[in-house]
Design a protein around this motif. Structure first.
Motif, short mmCIF file in Angstrom:
data_model
loop_
_atom_site.label_atom_id
_atom_site.label_comp_id
_atom_site.label_asym_id
_atom_site.label_seq_id
_atom_site.Cartn_x
_atom_site.Cartn_y
_atom_site.Cartn_z
N ASP A 394 0.88 -1.19 0.00
CA ASP A 394 0.00 0.00 0.00
C ASP A 394 0.90 1.23 0.00
O ASP A 394 1.86 1.32 0.77
N LEU A 395 0.56 2.15 -0.93
CA LEU A 395 1.41 3.34 -1.05
C LEU A 395 1.18 4.27 0.15
O LEU A 395 0.07 4.36 0.67
N ASP A 396 2.24 4.99 0.51
CA ASP A 396 2.13 5.96 1.60
C ASP A 396 2.04 7.36 0.99
O ASP A 396 2.87 7.72 0.15
N GLY A 397 1.04 8.13 1.42
CA GLY A 397 0.93 9.53 1.01
C GLY A 397 0.45 9.72 -0.42
O GLY A 397 0.67 10.77 -1.03
N PHE A 398 -0.21 8.75 -0.97
CA PHE A 398 -0.66 8.89 -2.36
C PHE A 398 -1.81 9.88 -2.51
O PHE A 398 -1.90 10.62 -3.48
N LYS A 399 -2.67 9.92 -1.50
CA LYS A 399 -3.84 10.82 -1.54
C LYS A 399 -3.38 12.28 -1.72
O LYS A 399 -3.97 13.03 -2.50
N ASN A 402 -2.56 13.06 -5.28
CA ASN A 402 -3.82 13.26 -6.01
C ASN A 402 -4.39 14.64 -5.74
O ASN A 402 -4.80 15.35 -6.66
N HIS A 407 -5.76 13.93 -10.42
CA HIS A 407 -5.85 12.48 -10.68
C HIS A 407 -4.98 12.01 -11.84
O HIS A 407 -4.47 10.90 -11.85
N ASP A 411 -2.59 9.05 -11.67
CA ASP A 411 -2.63 7.85 -12.54
C ASP A 411 -1.25 7.52 -13.05
O ASP A 411 -0.83 6.35 -13.08
N LEU A 414 0.78 5.90 -10.48
CA LEU A 414 0.41 4.49 -10.27
C LEU A 414 1.07 3.60 -11.34
O LEU A 414 1.53 2.50 -11.05
N ARG A 433 -2.70 -5.37 -9.31
CA ARG A 433 -3.22 -4.19 -8.60
C ARG A 433 -4.57 -4.61 -8.02
O ARG A 433 -5.49 -4.96 -8.76
N GLY A 436 -7.29 0.95 -6.08
CA GLY A 436 -6.73 2.20 -5.53
C GLY A 436 -5.23 2.21 -5.58
O GLY A 436 -4.63 2.01 -6.65
N ASP A 437 -4.59 2.40 -4.43
CA ASP A 437 -3.12 2.41 -4.39
C ASP A 437 -2.59 1.14 -3.73
O ASP A 437 -1.51 1.15 -3.14
N LYS A 506 2.41 0.20 8.45
CA LYS A 506 1.98 1.61 8.39
C LYS A 506 1.99 2.22 9.79
O LYS A 506 2.49 3.32 9.99
N ARG A 510 5.40 3.51 8.61
CA ARG A 510 5.38 3.48 7.12
C ARG A 510 6.77 3.22 6.53
O ARG A 510 7.74 3.13 7.25
N1 LIG Z 1 -5.24 8.98 -9.35
C1 LIG Z 1 -5.90 7.90 -8.84
N2 LIG Z 1 -6.24 7.89 -7.57
C2 LIG Z 1 -6.86 6.81 -7.04
C3 LIG Z 1 -7.23 5.70 -7.85
N3 LIG Z 1 -7.85 4.78 -7.05
C4 LIG Z 1 -7.89 5.31 -5.81
N4 LIG Z 1 -7.30 6.53 -5.80
C5 LIG Z 1 -7.10 7.41 -4.71
O1 LIG Z 1 -6.06 6.92 -3.89
C6 LIG Z 1 -6.25 7.38 -2.60
C7 LIG Z 1 -6.02 6.25 -1.64
O2 LIG Z 1 -6.33 6.62 -0.35
P1 LIG Z 1 -5.40 6.40 0.86
O3 LIG Z 1 -4.90 4.98 0.86
O4 LIG Z 1 -6.02 6.93 2.05
O5 LIG Z 1 -4.19 7.38 0.51
P2 LIG Z 1 -2.82 7.49 1.29
O6 LIG Z 1 -2.54 8.96 1.20
O7 LIG Z 1 -1.81 6.66 0.61
O8 LIG Z 1 -3.04 7.06 2.73
P3 LIG Z 1 -2.30 5.92 3.53
O9 LIG Z 1 -2.50 4.62 2.84
O10 LIG Z 1 -2.89 5.96 4.83
O11 LIG Z 1 -0.85 6.30 3.47
C8 LIG Z 1 -7.66 7.99 -2.56
O12 LIG Z 1 -7.53 9.42 -2.53
C9 LIG Z 1 -8.32 7.54 -3.83
O13 LIG Z 1 -9.19 8.49 -4.34
C10 LIG Z 1 -6.86 5.74 -9.22
O14 LIG Z 1 -7.12 4.84 -10.00
N5 LIG Z 1 -6.20 6.84 -9.66
#
Ligand SMILES: Nc1nc2c(ncn2[C@@H]2O[C@H](COP(=O)(O)OP(=O)(O)OP(=O)(O)O)[C@@H](O)[C@H]2O)c(=O)[nH]1
Length: 520
Positions: A394-399, A402, A407, A411, A414, A433, A436-437, A506, A510
């Motif tokens: 699971d990615l850290d800080g991906f949100k 975005n 997005h 993308d 990702l 996959r 999400g992330d 995490k 993390r």
């Molecule tokens: N660009 C993009 N964003 C996505 C996709 N699928 C999911 N997401 C976004 O990925 C994010 C995943 O959320 P989180 O796992 O909370 O993000 P995080 O910041 O990595 O949080 P932690 O896992 O707690 O580190 C959300 O904001 C979703 O909207 C996708 O196909 N493309």
């Protein structure tokens, strides 16, 4: 019940050939038979016309002899009873008419005795032939008379006479006769130049042959065949008669009212039919040749078509088993088109299958395929007593990426992550996959220890900066590791254990790896 087998292309083509050639041949037979009938009718009409023409030629000849006799009968020498001068005059007339040896003139007295005959010297004793030359008939009727054929008492050859009365007082009435040998009429017939197969014959009123266009000496003086005489007596102009030797002959007859003679022309029926038989034989041969060559061609072409169609069987079966189909050139446009369609359908099926099992964005296996493959590998591991591990990433800080860059950038990030995961794992490992992330990797044959080392390297790799659209982005990843059989033996348990381990990674800061057996 046994299902009825459908006909082959070859048999259909053979039927097509038969359907084309047989009616055409039958039509040709009908046309030829019709044409033959028409030609036969035309020939018989010609036969009859020629018979009539030739009869009139004979009639004209008789008329010319008769008119010469009538002219001679009015001779002053004859009237004066100067027979010597008349004898010379008669010879001159014969010479002028160029009658040659075939015609003579005889004068009979009131008692039917020959007074003179140009065939013999004047005053020579002459035999009596008054009965044969119609002396009595001429005296009674006072009209010309044409005799039938008889044997001359002077020359003992066949002879005919044309007689006329000599105008005089009752006491001195003579009759004047032209004695004609049949060769005169033979010559006339031959002058008509009949086709070589045709034979003409002149018959007297008793049906005796007077002259013939061929083999005259053999037939002159003989009666016509019974069959011929029967038809002639019935007054039929056209009929089939039978000769003495049994040959069937198409015959045309013309009767003369002047002489009471008849002229018949015959052509052997066999000759007429022979032509039709030859034409029919050629037609049959042509039909057989046409039929054999067409059937041969149909057989060959049918074989080629069948071969091309059979060439589609393999690709069709391959399509059924989900393979990508290849079809070699089949040398038949329609078969090539079907082959191309099979190839297209197999590609579409393949793409549809790929879409159903893969993530559209990254091209990695999706959750469905991940579950299916994990179950398959676990079954193998169980059977082979081997091991496998799964990494839950699971990615850290991906949100934040975005949220900050949108997005689209997310993308692309990702996709970069997917590439780094594939680059950091073996070819035999399956990277997917989950959504999400979140990503997961199945590592076949890898122990917990080995897979934790790989997971550590992946954490390092994923934490390196990403250059996307002139941006330099930073993220990291938390990875949970679970192994078969030590963390669990089912897909659900293993995945859940890896998930829990990932969460612990995490929670504990993390950008790190946590293993299932440590956490559970
Ligand atoms: N660009 C993009 N964003 C996505 C996709 N699928 C999911 N997401 C976004 O990925 C994010 C995943 O959320 P989180 O796992 O909370 O993000 P995080 O910041 O990595 O949080 P932690 O896992 O707690 O580190 C959300 O904001 C979703 O909207 C996708 O196909 N493309």
């Amino acid at each position: 019940m046994k299902a009825k087998r459908a006909p082959t292309i070859r048999s259909k083509l053979v039927m097509l050939v038969l359907a084309c050639v047989v009616p055409a041949s039958l039509m040709a037979v009908v046309l030829i038979a019709h044409e033959y009938q028409r030609a036969r009718e035309h020939l018989l009409f010609n036969l009859l016309t020629t018979a009539r023409t030739m009869m009139s030629v004979v009639d004209r000849d008789i008329a010319s002899i008769e008119s010469s006799l009538v002219a001679l009968a009015t001779s002053s020498q004859l009237q004066a009873g100067n027979f010597r001068s008349f004898y010379a005059q008669a010879q001159t007339v014969l010479k002028i008419q160029n009658s040659g040896e075939n015609t003579h003139i005889a004068l009979l007295d009131i008692h039917g005795r020959q007074i003179l005959n140009t065939r013999r010297p004047f005053r020579e004793a002459l035999p009596d032939y008054s009965a044969a030359v119609g002396f009595g008939t001429i005296r009674e009727s006072g009209k010309p008379f044409v005799s039938n054929l008889f044997v001359s008492p002077i020359t003992h050859r066949h002879l005919l006479t044309i007689g006329v009365p000599v105008p005089a007082t009752e006491a001195t009435r003579h009759t004047l006769h032209a004695a004609i040998y049949p060769e005169r009429f033979e010559k006339l017939l031959q002058q008509q130049r009949l086709p070589s197969d045709w034979v003409a014959a002149v018959f007297d009123s008793s049906g005796t042959i007077i002259a013939r266009s061929a083999e005259m000496q053999r037939f002159v003086g003989r009666k016509g065949s019974p069959s011929l005489l029967q038809h002639m007596q019935a007054g039929e102009p056209l009929f089939i008669s039978t000769t003495y030797d049994g040959t069937k002959v198409h015959t045309a007859v013309s009767h003369s009212n002047v002489s009471d003679w008849s002229l018949a022309i015959g052509i052997p029926t066999e000759l007429i039919n022979k032509e039709l038989r030859i034409t029919m034989m050629w037609l049959v041969l042509a039909t057989i040749a046409l039929l054999s060559s067409s059937l041969g061609a149909a057989w060959l072409i049918g074989g080629r078509i069948a071969e091309s169609i059979h060439g589609l069987t393999g690709p069709a079966l391959a399509l059924g088993s989900g393979e990508i189909v290849t079809v070699p050139p089949l040398n038949l446009r329609e078969a090539d088109e079907v082959g191309a369609s099979l190839v297209r359908v197999s590609e579409m099926l393949h793409h549809a299958q790929h879409r159903a099992n893969h993530d559209i964005l990254t091209g990695l296996a999706n959750r469905a395929l991940f579950d299916e493959m994990l179950n398959q590998h676990l079954s193998l591991c169980e059977r082979n007593r081997s091991v496998l591990s799964i990494l839950y990433i699971d990615l850290d800080g991906f949100k934040a990426i975005n949220d900050r860059h949108g997005h689209e950038v997310g993308d692309k990030l990702l996709c970069n992550v997917a590439s780094r995961l594939k680059a950091g794992s073996r070819h035999s490992d399956m990277v997917s996959r989950l959504g999400g992330d979140e990503f997961a990797i199945i590592m076949v044959g890898a122990t917990m220890h080995d897979s934790a080392i790989v997971a550590g390297k992946l954490v390092d790799s994923l934490s390196l900066p990403y250059e996307i659209d002139d941006l330099v982005l930073h993220i990291s990843a938390s990875i949970g590791v679970a192994s078969y059989p030590e963390s669990g033996v089912t897909a659900e348990i293993l995945l859940q254990r890896a998930d829990v381990a990932m969460y612990r990674a995490k929670e504990t800061g993390r950008r790190r790896v946590a293993t299932a057996h440590n956490s559970n």
